[in-house]
Structures are given as structure tokens and as C-alpha cells.
Design a protein around this motif. Structure first.
Motif, PDB file in Angstrom:
ATOM      1  N   ASN A 396       1.020  -1.441   0.119  1.00 23.66           N
ATOM      2  CA  ASN A 396      -0.037   0.022  -0.006  1.00 23.66           C
ATOM      3  C   ASN A 396       0.784   1.132   0.036  1.00 23.66           C
ATOM      4  O   ASN A 396       0.498   2.316  -0.670  1.00 23.66           O
ATOM      5  CB  ASN A 396      -0.842  -0.072   1.168  1.00 23.66           C
ATOM      6  N   ALA A 399       2.234   1.463  -3.583  1.00 24.89           N
ATOM      7  CA  ALA A 399       1.023   2.009  -4.359  1.00 24.89           C
ATOM      8  C   ALA A 399       0.910   3.637  -3.904  1.00 24.89           C
ATOM      9  O   ALA A 399       0.540   4.131  -5.263  1.00 24.89           O
ATOM     10  CB  ALA A 399      -0.074   1.237  -4.127  1.00 24.89           C
ATOM     11  N   GLU A 400       0.886   3.986  -3.073  1.00 28.53           N
ATOM     12  CA  GLU A 400       0.726   5.488  -2.729  1.00 28.53           C
ATOM     13  C   GLU A 400       1.742   6.363  -3.017  1.00 28.53           C
ATOM     14  O   GLU A 400       1.667   7.511  -3.077  1.00 28.53           O
ATOM     15  CB  GLU A 400       0.003   5.739  -1.165  1.00 28.53           C
ATOM     16  N   ALA A 572       3.048  -3.058  -6.988  1.00 30.64           N
ATOM     17  CA  ALA A 572       2.394  -1.996  -7.015  1.00 30.64           C
ATOM     18  C   ALA A 572       2.277  -1.283  -8.406  1.00 30.64           C
ATOM     19  O   ALA A 572       1.256  -0.825  -8.654  1.00 30.64           O
ATOM     20  CB  ALA A 572       2.784  -0.982  -5.662  1.00 30.64           C
ATOM     21  N   VAL A 581      -5.146  -0.169  -9.245  1.00 32.79           N
ATOM     22  CA  VAL A 581      -4.780   1.051  -8.357  1.00 32.79           C
ATOM     23  C   VAL A 581      -4.804   2.585  -8.847  1.00 32.79           C
ATOM     24  O   VAL A 581      -4.164   2.501 -10.154  1.00 32.79           O
ATOM     25  CB  VAL A 581      -3.746   0.659  -7.465  1.00 32.79           C
TER      26      VAL A 581
END
Length: 748
Positions: A396, A399-400, A572, A581
Motif C-alpha cells: 500500500n 502504491a501511494e 504496486a 490502483v
């Protein structure tokens, strides 16, 4: 009634805290009264673990270990075995061996072990590795940063190690600097908030917990601001600038509770920081009230003699540094510090009060870490080590962090059924995804150590199937290889789109010094060869610092910056490329276009003047023209800002200003948006910045959803440091900017 209960609880906890402090102070005083000078100096000495190894043989040499611990009473050890990174079982064996040797001492004060846990417990096999700090900054999400530090603390403690040399709070001023990826980028406010979050995650308010560690903010101060851009070279920073932009970062981390600080290896205005009593004692310890441990970086007291040339002998170097305020010397490969310091104290050149102050700080940290109750972790207490839960958090975070910088004609996201070419020297490399400080200092063995993790290529193949993914390396990072370029061009003819993965070799510190900020020549040649095919190209940048791409960027359809996203970065990135995403990262630095145009986003107005008489090309008629500006980051959806409001249009010197803005997701896909508030002081007696980041918040919006985001500005936000080195604000007009919205208010 609730208020009464709250006051009672506050009183209760304050009473407990006071009692604990009194008990700690008493224990420190008792130990100091029993310790010999040699034992005290030992506590101030840190030695690398490799010193206790036999060359070419596995394991520790008991004879060498006993010499260090029982003859010199060393109080701290750092680093890993010379040949490998242990797993948690091997770390327990190492700590047990050290503990057993130490237990034979007259006063078995526990040894404090420190490690470079830079993006996770990065020197422990099987640990969860997060994006490097520059990527964590790009999330603009302090909760992600805090959570990452909590997991890193948990897994470092599972390795029986209680102290981490992190976070890096350097403020880089030159994008060529080899440690920019270890920082949180170029902005003071962003770095301060991220540093706070990391300290809170590491320490959790209680470093005695078996799941938390003592943090070490570094490198105090000015280390990232070398004039040459080369590591450990001189900085020239006026004190006014140092106080306005660098010092607040450390002040925030100290307020968050950071227990230790590592001193910069560099020099400022001709004075090595290790030699500066003003910076270490007067500013750090007295002015900022820092009560923790001050430790050197690798060999830096020795370097006062051998590199900086401010001490004629090593003995003089020890004297200068200890009197300046250094508490612990990372010597780290011999006992010269012990020998010289003992002689200096015995001859009255360093007072015992300075020694007792240093040792008291070290003992306090050891007591707060509960090391007197044991130094070896119980594996049963760490069931989540390397768990799917922790790995998902790292995924996560990656991904961000990944930042979409361009998406011409919505070339992204990709369709899993279309045939694509993946090429470039970073496409099939775990080393490239992680960078330095990964299992080894330079991170050069990551591919062989984590064969189960997915490279960019492997993650794309997993998403789209191997039949839809063509691959060739295309180019090397440094060596010219026409055959590879020709292979890439030939394969591209059978693909509908090209994913071009460019970046850097693994590095950190001095081995990462470069002479040109441009991305390497073989990669430029590959890019130029591919753009001639007139096929859509998605450029994936996998790099620790912004390498210039202006030779070909205008011919690229999409650009994705993934920084150094860690072990889960390949997965990601693939999820973002295929639209599973929605990207939400933002640049934590200005991405320069040319090597002589390195202005920061918060530049001065004179850095934005037109220079059309020097350049006739209308595209470049302003001197401020970065490739991408700080804060740039696109999404697969669109966001609209509206209804910016200030609760006051005139304020006095005591007022806060409440700011609100509406943010609407006007697209068809849920997305995350970092709402950035910039403030401009329009006129000031010290030339003002064009704008400065003062607040940010990351929000999640469903399609057609609107949220009102609120911020509060205080008087410190309106201030700057004047020529008398005082924080002041001046009457006048200020502008608040959020997205495309802006409003002004007046300070009366």
C-alpha cells in the motif's frame, strides 16, 4: 464529570512519569558512582561488529569480542556481519554471544546495538521492506509513514536490535546528492511532518516496549546541502537560512521524542559539525533542549584529523569532538577513541563533568529501552514478522508513493489483452527497486537474496500473461550496447505500446557521487531509438534522485516516477499500470529540466524572471521551468477545487486563520487526492519565497463525492528568520493557495 476524570487521569500519569524519571535518575547516579573512568569511556565507544570477526571465517571471535567488551568495556555495537545479513535466529545468536561476554564484567551494563533500518528492518532476512524515504514522502500521508515505522520497529526488535539510525531529516539543496532518496525531499514542512510521523512510529511513546525502538534523527545538520552535490563535501549555509529551513525539522523530531541524533559528516562554512560546540551544545542541547544521545557517523572523529585537517592528531580530534558535545563515537574499527580519551581526561584536558554528562545520556537510553531486563528477543512474541499483513502495508505504501507525472491521451491504464514491450535496464531488477541499505550497504545482492519477490517485468507478466509481454533489456545503465538497443527496436514493432524502464544503479553515500545529472547515455540512446517508432511509450523512472530526461521527454506519452519502492514496488507499479490502483503520489522535490536550472519550488521571485534575450525559444523563456514541479502528481480521475474560504480577511499577531476548501471527484473512478496548502508572504524585509507549503491532507473521494477540507494556520506560519536570527512576522498581505483557488488576508 468527564473533565474531572480527565484531570485525574492526567495527574495520575504525570505522577507515574515523575516517579519513573526519579527512578531512572537514581539508577544513573548509582551506576556513575560505581564506574571507573575506563568503564565510562567504554560506554561512549561504538564498534562495528566486523571488528569481532576472524577474516574469512564465519561467526564471532571470542578473543576479539572479549577484548572489546572486557578490556575496553565498549557500550555499543553496530552493523552486520561482514558477509551477509542474518535472519532473526542468527541475530539472536549474535546478541546472546555479546550478552554472555558482557555478563562477565564487574558492572554488566548492557550493550546497546544499533542498525541502519532505513526502509524496514533492512539488515534482517525475511523482513518487510518499504519504499525508501523519498517514496514515503511522495505519499503525502503521515499515517502510512507512521505505520511503516511501527512495522520496522517491530521487526527490528524481533531481530533483538533496539536502536535504529533513522529517520533521515536532511534537507537536500542539490538534486545530484547521492542521499536524496534517503531524505523526505526538498521541503521543510513536509520533512518535519514526515519525520515526526516516523519518530512516533518507531518509538510509540515508550521505547521500553518490546515492539518499539529508539530512533536516531540524522544528520544534524546541513549534511544534504553540499555546494558540489557530492557526498561529504563542504556546505555554505548562512545561519539565517539554517535556522529557517533546517533547524525546524530537528526541532519537530525532538518534540516528537527522538532519543538520539547522529551528527553530520560534513562541514558548514568551514567548520566540521563534529567540531562545532556552538551547533552541538549551544544550539542542539541547550537551545532545542535535546536530552538524548549524540552519536557520530562512521569514523567522523578520526576524519577531523585525516580529512578535515582541523586536528593535527587523532588525540586532538577526540578532544575537539567530545568538548563540542559528542556523547558516543562510532569509531568504529579500533580502540583509538578509548585510548586517547582516557589520556585526555587523566591529564585534565577534558573535565569529568563532560564524561558524566555523555555517559548519563547513554545510560538513560539503555534504561528506557529496558535493556537491563534483557537484550535478546523471544521469537514467540513476534508472530507477525514478515507476515502477509505487514507485506500488504508495504504494498500500500508503494502504491501511494508511485507518482504519475504525465498521461497524454489517457494512454494509461493499459489493457491486459494488448501486447506490450517491457524494456530498459531496471525492468527486471530487484536491486533497482530497492537501492542501497538493502541487505548490504550498497544493496547489490538483492536479486539473489529475494528470488520470490517480483521485478517490474515479472509483476507485469503476472498481470497480463507472458504471451502478451515481450521483453529485452534494451540497454545497460552505463555500458554502450548497440545489439541490445537493436533487439528492443525489433521487438517493439510487434507491440502496441512500450514500457520503458530507466533509472540508476544501486548506491548510497560517496559511491553514488555523479558528474552529470543527466540519465546515463546508453539509456538516452535507447529512448531516442524507441521514440522514432512513433508508438506510445510509458516511461517508468526507477531512481533515487531526479536524473534529467529532457533529451527525449517531450516525445514520451506517459511518465511514472516510482522512486525506490522496495520489495513490493513491482507489484504496486503493475497494479497502477493496469488500472487496478489509482495513482496518488506527488513529487517531494522539483524535477529539473536542465543541469543549470535547479531552483526549488519555494524559490525567490528573482529566480522566475524572464530571460528571453538569452533564449529565443518561447518554450524556455522563463528561468524557472522545471520538468515537473514539487507537488505534481496525476490521477486516473479528476479533482475540482472550489469554495476556498478564510474565516478572516484581517488578522492581528495573536490570531489563527481557519481555511476551508471543497474538493470534488469529477471523474468516474475513486481516487486519493493530496490537498496542499501554500502560503505566500507578498512583501517582506527579507526577500520572500514565491510560495511555501504549510499544510497538507490526503483524502479519498468516490466519483461525484465532495469533501470540505479544513486547515488552521497559526502565527508561526507567517514568520521568517530575520538578519538578527529572530523569528518575526511583518504587517502586510498574505496569499493562501490550494489547487487553482487563492485568497488573501492582511496581517495588521
Amino acid at each position: 464529570m468527564k473533565r474531572t476524570i480527565t484531570l485525574l487521569l492526567l495527574t495520575f500519569y504525570c505522577t507515574i512519569g515523575s516517579a519513573q524519571n526519579n527512578a531512572t535518575d537514581k539508577k544513573i547516579a548509582e551506576l556513575l558512582s560505581k564506574m571507573t573512568l575506563e568503564e565510562k569511556i567504554g560506554q561512549m565507544t561504538q564498534i562495528t561488529l566486523g571488528t569481532f570477526e576472524e577474516k574469512g571465517k564465519p561467526g564471532l571471535s571470542l578473543a576479539k569480542l572479549n577484548e572489546g567488551i572486557q578490556k575496553y568495556y565498549i557500550g555499543s555495537v553496530l552493523n552486520t556481519p561482514n558477509r551477509y545479513s542474518p535472519d532473526t535466529k542468527e541475530w539472536r545468536q549474535i546478541m546472546t554471544t555479546i550478552h554472555n561476554a558482557n555478563s562477565k564484567n564487574r558492572l554488566p551494563i548492557p550493550v546497546l546495538y544499533g542498525i541502519d533500518a532505513i526502509h524496514g528492518a533492512s539488515y534482517t532476512m525475511g523482513a518487510t521492506l518499504f519504499p525508501q524515504q523519498i517514496g514515503m514522502a511522495a505519499t503525502f500521508n503521515t499515517e502510512i509513514v507512521k505505520k511503516g515505522a511501527e512495522i520496522s520497529a517491530y521487526e527490528t526488535r524481533a531481530s533483538s536490535i533496539p536502536w535504529v539510525f533513522s529517520p533521515d531529516l536532511d534537507l537536500p539543496r542539490n538534486p545530484a546528492w547521492s542521499r536524496i532518496w534517503e531524505s523526505f525531499g526538498e521541503d521543510t514542512y513536509l520533512t518535519s511532518r514526515m519525520g515526526e510521523a516516523m519518530v512516533n512510529g518507531f518509538e510509540g511513546g515508550n521505547i521500553g516496549s518490546k515492539y518499539h525502538v529508539a530512533s536516531c534523527m540524522k544528520h544534524f545538520i546541513g549534511y544534504g546541502s553540499t555546494t558540489t552535490g557530492k557526498d561529504r563535501t563542504p556546505s555554505i549555509i548562512p545561519e539565517r537560512v539554517l535556522r529557517q529551513f533546517d533547524l525546524p525539522i530537528y526541532e519537530a523530531a525532538i518534540k516528537a521524542g527522538a532519543k538520539s541524533v547522529m551528527i553530520s559528516s560534513g562541514e558548514i562554512n568551514g567548520t566540521p559539525v563534529h567540531a562545532s560546540k556552538y551547533l552541538i551544545t549551544d544550539v542542539l542541547k541547550k537551545e532545542l533542549g535535546f536530552k538524548g544521545v549524540v552519536v557520530t557517523d562512521w569514523k567522523d572523529i578520526i576524519y577531523l584529523h585525516t580529512r578535515h585537517k582541523v586536528a593535527e592528531t587523532n588525540r586532538e580530534a577526540v578532544k575537539i569532538a567530545v568538548l563540542a558535545g559528542v556523547d558516543m563515537s562510532m569509531v568504529p574499527e579500533d580502540y583509538s577513541f578509548c585510548i586517547d580519551l582516557l589520556d585526555l581526561v587523566n591529564k585534565g584536558e577534558i573535565p569529568m563533568s563532560r564524561i558524566d554528562d555523555a555517559v548519563s545520556r547513554i545510560l538513560k537510553m539503555k534504561i528506557e529501552l529496558n535493556l537491563f531486563e534483557g537484550t535478546v528477543a523471544d521469537p514467540k512474541q513476534y508472530p507477525k514478522f514478515g507476515s502477509a499483513e505487514f507485506i500488504n502495508e508495504a504494498y500500500n505504501a508503494a502504491a501511494e508513493s508511485i507518482t504519475l507525472l504525465r498521461n497524454k491521451n489517457a494512454v494509461l491504464p493499459l489493457n491486459k489483452n494488448e501486447k506490450i514491450l517491457v524494456t530498459g535496464p531496471t525492468a527486471n531488477s530487484m536491486v533497482a527497486l530497492n537501492g542501497g541499505w538493502t541487505y548490504t550497504w550498497q544493496g547489490d545482492k538483492t536479486d539473489e537474496l529475494v528470488p520470490d519477490k517480483l521485478t517490474i517485468l515479472e509483476a507485469i507478466q503476472q498481470k497480463a500473461g507472458t504471451s502478451n509481454v515481450l521483453y529485452t533489456k534494451g540497454a545497460d545503465l552505463a555500458l554502450e550496447n548497440e545489439d541490445e538497443i537493436n533487439k528492443a527496436v525489433a521487438l517493439a514493432k510487434d507491440a502496441s505500446k512500450i514500457i520503458l524502464c530507466l533509472g540508476e544503479k544501486n548506491y548510497t553515500e560517496t559511491p553514488g557521487d555523479i558528474t552529470s545529472l543527466y540519465i546515463t547515455a546508453p539509456q538516452i540512446k535507447l529512448a531516442l531509438a524507441l521514440v522514432k517508432l512513433n508508438k506510445p511509450i510509458i516511461l517508468v523512472l526507477n531512481e533515487g534522485r531526479p536524473r534529467l530526461i529532457s533529451d527525449f521527454e517531450d516525445k514520451i506519452d506517459a511518465i511514472v516516477q516510482c522512486y525506490l519502492p522496495g520489495n513490493e514496488g513491482g507489484r504496486a507499479l503493475a497494479a497502477i499500470l493496469y488500472g487496478e490502483v489509482n495513482p496518488s503520489g506527488r513529487l517531494p522535490y522539483n524535477y529539473p529540466r536542465f543541469p543549470n536550472s535547479l531552483e526549488k519550488y519555494n524559490r525567490k521571485y528573482t529566480e522566475s524572471l524572464a530571460d528571453s534575450e538569452q533564449n529565443d525559444d518561447a518554450k524556455y523563456q522563463r528561468s524557472y521551468n522545471p520538468q515537473f514541479e514539487f507537488g505534481t502528481g496525476l490521477s486516473y480521475t479528476t479533482f475540482e477545487y472550489s469554495n476556498l474560504k478564510l474565516d478572516k480577511t484581517e488578522v492581528n499577531s495573536n490570531d489563527e486563520i481557519k481555511v476551508s476548501v471543497d474538493v470534488t471527484n469529477t471523474g468516474r473512478m475513486a481516487g486519493k487526492e493530496s490537498v496542499l496548502l501554500y502560503l505566500s508572504d507578498l512583501y517582506a524585509s527579507i526577500t520572500p519565497e514565491v510560495k511555501a507549503l504549510k499544510r497538507f491532507e490526503k483524502i479519498v473521494l468516490a466519483p461525484n463525492e465532495t469533501k470540505t477540507v479544513q486547515f488552521t494556520l497559526n502565527q508561526k506560519d507567517l514568520q521568517f528568520v530575520n538578519n538578527d536570527l529572530k523569528w518575526i512576522s511583518e504587517k502586510g498581505t498574505f496569499k493562501v493557495q490550494i489547487g487553482n483557488q487563492n485568497k488573501q488576508f492582511v496581517l495588521k
